[in-house]
Design a protein around this motif. Structure first.
Motif, mmCIF file in Angstrom:
data_model
loop_
_atom_site.group_PDB
_atom_site.id
_atom_site.type_symbol
_atom_site.label_atom_id
_atom_site.label_comp_id
_atom_site.label_asym_id
_atom_site.label_seq_id
_atom_site.Cartn_x
_atom_site.Cartn_y
_atom_site.Cartn_z
ATOM 1 N N ARG A 53 0.847 -1.182 0.000
ATOM 2 C CA ARG A 53 0.000 0.000 0.000
ATOM 3 C C ARG A 53 0.889 1.241 0.000
ATOM 4 O O ARG A 53 2.112 1.142 -0.102
ATOM 5 N N TYR A 54 0.261 2.400 0.181
ATOM 6 C CA TYR A 54 1.012 3.642 0.370
ATOM 7 C C TYR A 54 0.229 4.547 1.308
ATOM 8 O O TYR A 54 -0.961 4.344 1.560
ATOM 9 N N THR A 55 0.924 5.577 1.821
ATOM 10 C CA THR A 55 0.264 6.568 2.673
ATOM 11 C C THR A 55 0.869 7.946 2.387
ATOM 12 O O THR A 55 2.087 8.074 2.211
ATOM 13 N N PRO A 56 0.035 8.989 2.322
ATOM 14 C CA PRO A 56 0.551 10.353 2.087
ATOM 15 C C PRO A 56 0.815 11.120 3.376
ATOM 16 O O PRO A 56 1.058 12.352 3.339
ATOM 17 N N GLU A 57 0.768 10.486 4.472
ATOM 18 C CA GLU A 57 0.912 11.190 5.750
ATOM 19 C C GLU A 57 2.311 11.789 5.891
ATOM 20 O O GLU A 57 3.293 11.238 5.396
ATOM 21 N N GLY A 58 2.356 12.886 6.574
ATOM 22 C CA GLY A 58 3.613 13.584 6.802
ATOM 23 C C GLY A 58 4.035 14.451 5.650
ATOM 24 O O GLY A 58 5.177 14.932 5.619
ATOM 25 N N GLY A 59 3.139 14.639 4.656
ATOM 26 C CA GLY A 59 3.456 15.503 3.529
ATOM 27 C C GLY A 59 4.363 14.851 2.508
ATOM 28 O O GLY A 59 4.900 15.507 1.610
ATOM 29 N N MET A 60 4.573 13.531 2.607
ATOM 30 C CA MET A 60 5.436 12.833 1.656
ATOM 31 C C MET A 60 4.839 11.456 1.364
ATOM 32 O O MET A 60 4.294 10.807 2.276
ATOM 33 N N THR A 61 4.908 11.017 0.153
ATOM 34 C CA THR A 61 4.380 9.686 -0.210
ATOM 35 C C THR A 61 5.297 8.611 0.363
ATOM 36 O O THR A 61 6.519 8.621 0.142
ATOM 37 N N THR A 62 4.709 7.699 1.089
ATOM 38 C CA THR A 62 5.464 6.620 1.700
ATOM 39 C C THR A 62 4.830 5.277 1.312
ATOM 40 O O THR A 62 3.600 5.093 1.462
ATOM 41 N N LEU A 63 5.643 4.389 0.831
ATOM 42 C CA LEU A 63 5.165 3.064 0.460
ATOM 43 C C LEU A 63 5.198 2.143 1.676
ATOM 44 O O LEU A 63 6.126 2.181 2.491
ATOM 45 N N ILE A 64 4.142 1.332 1.809
ATOM 46 C CA ILE A 64 4.081 0.310 2.854
ATOM 47 C C ILE A 64 4.474 -1.020 2.199
ATOM 48 O O ILE A 64 3.794 -1.505 1.289
ATOM 49 N N VAL A 65 5.597 -1.568 2.669
ATOM 50 C CA VAL A 65 6.207 -2.699 1.936
ATOM 51 C C VAL A 65 6.569 -3.827 2.903
ATOM 52 O O VAL A 65 6.509 -3.672 4.126
ATOM 53 N N GLN A 66 6.943 -4.953 2.310
ATOM 54 C CA GLN A 66 7.497 -6.082 3.041
ATOM 55 C C GLN A 66 8.762 -6.543 2.338
ATOM 56 O O GLN A 66 8.826 -6.578 1.103
ATOM 57 N N HIS A 67 9.766 -6.874 3.116
ATOM 58 C CA HIS A 67 10.926 -7.546 2.549
ATOM 59 C C HIS A 67 10.623 -9.046 2.440
ATOM 60 O O HIS A 67 9.577 -9.514 2.907
ATOM 61 N N GLY A 68 11.517 -9.784 1.854
ATOM 62 C CA GLY A 68 11.265 -11.214 1.684
ATOM 63 C C GLY A 68 12.435 -11.920 1.026
ATOM 64 O O GLY A 68 13.555 -11.383 0.935
ATOM 65 N N THR A 69 12.170 -13.128 0.565
ATOM 66 C CA THR A 69 13.196 -13.979 -0.041
ATOM 67 C C THR A 69 12.678 -14.556 -1.347
ATOM 68 O O THR A 69 11.472 -14.539 -1.632
ATOM 69 N N TYR A 70 13.613 -15.085 -2.130
ATOM 70 C CA TYR A 70 13.248 -15.804 -3.357
ATOM 71 C C TYR A 70 13.168 -17.289 -3.015
ATOM 72 O O TYR A 70 14.140 -17.896 -2.564
ATOM 73 N N GLY A 71 11.980 -17.873 -3.220
ATOM 74 C CA GLY A 71 11.796 -19.292 -2.963
ATOM 75 C C GLY A 71 12.390 -20.136 -4.079
ATOM 76 O O GLY A 71 12.891 -19.630 -5.090
#
Length: 200
Positions: free
Chosen positions: A105-123
């Protein structure tokens, strides 16, 4: 006296002649033309049947070749079964990828676009598998972004440039998809490059 001897000799000759003639008439002379042939000894019987030749013993015969199964005409022999696919699990995962994230997802809070992400691995199948907690990464408004399917439609397999607003607009209507992106941070810790990884 001589006359008596001559008569006796003549008489003896006459007796011999009579005896010889008698013998010829009785068939005692084998050389006479009127002699009857003696019975010939019977000839041995001729064998008419041929003795049966016994068949050769199988113990001394060469071994017969094993019977083979003929393939019907016009049909190919069955292909060998493919090897089983490797079992995927935690043991097959690579370490956490340092440059790949799943964008949720993303959020515009704080006056800047911020992506909501997850790290992970290659199976082991080669797909990126997000794991761990959701984190926040700010993205520059003029970041260099490329996208493929499904952001740009199901038929786009080559990355094409899009703007940050185009990405956030797609995330508004498709949250929590977890699409994989490679990213790069600038000196301030803000995403300046984001490239979508095409997944079939």
């Amino acid at each position: 006296m001589r006359a008596v001897r001559g008569q006796a000799a003549m008489a003896a000759l006459a007796v011999c002649g009579v005896m010889a003639l008698t013998a010829c008439q009785n068939g005692d002379d084998p050389a006479a033309p009127d002699a009857k042939p003696t019975a010939a000894a019977p000839a041995p019987p001729t064998a008419t049947a041929t003795a049966a030749v016994p068949a050769p013993s199988k113990s001394g015969a060469a071994p017969e070749p094993p019977a083979t199964t003929a393939t019907p005409a016009g049909k190919n022999p069955p292909a060998p079964a493919p090897p089983p696919a490797p079992t995927c699990g935690a043991d097959h995962r690579m370490p956490v990828s340092p440059d790949t994230i799943a964008v949720q997802r993303y959020t515009p809070e704080g006056g800047m676009t911020t992506l909501i992400v997850q790290h992970g691995t290659y199976g082991c199948p080669g797909r990126f598998e997000p794991s761990g907690p959701w984190t926040y990464l700010p993205i520059a408004e003029k970041a260099k972004i490329t996208a493929t399917a499904p952001v740009l439609g199901p038929s786009t397999v080559t990355g094409k440039p899009i703007s940050t607003s185009e990405l956030t607009g797609w995330l508004d209507t498709h949250p929590d998809k977890g699409l994989p992106f490679r990213y790069h941070l600038n000196a301030e810790g803000v995403i300046d490059t984001l490239d979508e990884i095409y997944v079939k």
